[in-house]
Design an enzyme around this catalytic site. Structure first.
Site, PDB file in Angstrom:
ATOM      1  N   LYS A  24      18.075  -0.449  48.132  1.00 55.23           N
ATOM      2  CA  LYS A  24      18.999   0.687  48.077  1.00 55.23           C
ATOM      3  C   LYS A  24      19.484   0.733  46.636  1.00 55.23           C
ATOM      4  O   LYS A  24      20.242  -0.134  46.197  1.00 55.23           O
ATOM      5  CB  LYS A  24      20.155   0.513  49.051  1.00 55.23           C
ATOM      6  CG  LYS A  24      21.149   1.687  49.008  1.00 55.23           C
ATOM      7  CD  LYS A  24      22.267   1.537  50.028  1.00 55.23           C
ATOM      8  CE  LYS A  24      23.226   2.723  49.951  1.00 55.23           C
ATOM      9  NZ  LYS A  24      24.334   2.612  50.941  1.00 55.23           N
ATOM     10  N   GLY A  55      33.603   4.784  50.283  1.00 54.68           N
ATOM     11  CA  GLY A  55      34.890   4.204  50.625  1.00 54.68           C
ATOM     12  C   GLY A  55      35.981   5.217  50.886  1.00 54.68           C
ATOM     13  O   GLY A  55      37.078   4.851  51.322  1.00 54.68           O
ATOM     14  N   GLY A  86      30.637   7.612  52.600  1.00 60.13           N
ATOM     15  CA  GLY A  86      31.677   8.573  52.964  1.00 60.13           C
ATOM     16  C   GLY A  86      31.926   8.727  54.451  1.00 60.13           C
ATOM     17  O   GLY A  86      32.838   9.452  54.855  1.00 60.13           O
ATOM     18  N   ALA A 110      30.121   1.325  56.389  1.00 61.16           N
ATOM     19  CA  ALA A 110      30.914   0.099  56.374  1.00 61.16           C
ATOM     20  C   ALA A 110      32.315   0.360  56.897  1.00 61.16           C
ATOM     21  O   ALA A 110      32.834  -0.362  57.730  1.00 61.16           O
ATOM     22  CB  ALA A 110      30.995  -0.469  54.954  1.00 61.16           C
TER      23      ALA A 110
END
Length: 245
Positions: A102, A163, A190, A211
């Site tokens: 990634k 985030g 996002g 996450a």
């Protein structure tokens, strides 16, 4: 994107997967519940920072992921330019035993806003080196087409800054990306709620990398389960709405 109509599998590069939820593991994520999170979300793939200075926590994370049979996609989150990213990608390949990455290149440590010029240069180099490359990109349809033409195996546009948890801020740009490339597109940053993940899949994304939804939850196992269910619901809605052969 290739898929099996019976089991609805898909391919992340050369890897066949059933789950469309990729767990993005923060550097400071607590590990005591990681195994339970993986099981609750039926997670088959995860992305994690690679570093030449592996501490005990990083090694332990890799051990848990291996134990649960999770495919680890290294990311280059701290790379500030193309050369840094290429070095990190090669190091990540040596750790996980396969050439895929990634690709993250940013000079913005807070929101990981991508650097398009360096992304293009690093992606071209890594594709030539035999890597399956999945760049984290802004929601820019033109850049997406350029990277796909370079040979990237998939694209991870940001719905909103990493985030931020603001979801897909510009759905039209995502739809344009989906219309103009023929490689898997994953919402790469996002995603702030399970509803955001459902929206991404309902639009036609192959999956999401997240996450915040899980690691910011008070109870992480139910959050993982809810996120996986939302991804599955979005995929089902897309399949119901779109003509398929």
């Amino acid at each position: 994107m290739e898929q099996n109509q019976t089991h609805d599998t898909w391919r992340l590069g050369s890897t066949e997967l059933t789950s469309r939820l990729m767990l993005a593991i923060p550097q400071d994520a607590p590990l005591e519940h990681l195994g339970a999170i993986l099981e609750a979300g039926a997670i088959e793939s995860a992305t994690i920072k690679v570093s030449t200075d592996l501490g005990a926590a990083n090694s332990d994370t890799h051990a848990v992921l291996r134990e649960h049979g999770v495919h680890v996609l290294p990311n280059t989150v701290d790379a500030a330019d193309a050369d840094d990213a290429v070095r990190a990608a090669h190091h990540g390949a040596s750790l996980v035993g396969r050439q895929w990455v990634k690709l993250i290149i940013t000079q913005d440590s807070e929101y990981n806003v991508p650097n398009p010029a360096h992304l293009l240069r690093a992606a071209e180099q890594l594709v030539n080196d035999g890597f399956e490359v999945f760049p984290l990109i802004p929601d820019d349809p033109g850049l997406a087409v350029e990277l796909a033409q370079l040979g990237c195996a998939g694209l991870m546009p940001q719905g909103s800054p990493a985030g931020s948890g603001q979801g897909i801020a510009n759905p039209l740009k995502f739809r344009l990306i989906l219309e103009r490339v023929d490689v898997p597109v994953l919402a790469g940053a996002g995603i702030g709620t399970a509803a955001d993940a459902c929206q991404a899949l309902e639009m036609g994304c192959a999956g999401v990398a997240s996450a915040k939804v899980i690691f910011s939850a008070d109870d992480q196992e139910p959050a993982a389960r809810a996120l996986a269910d939302a991804v599955a619901a979005g995929r089902l809605a897309w399949r119901a709405a779109e003509p398929h052969t």
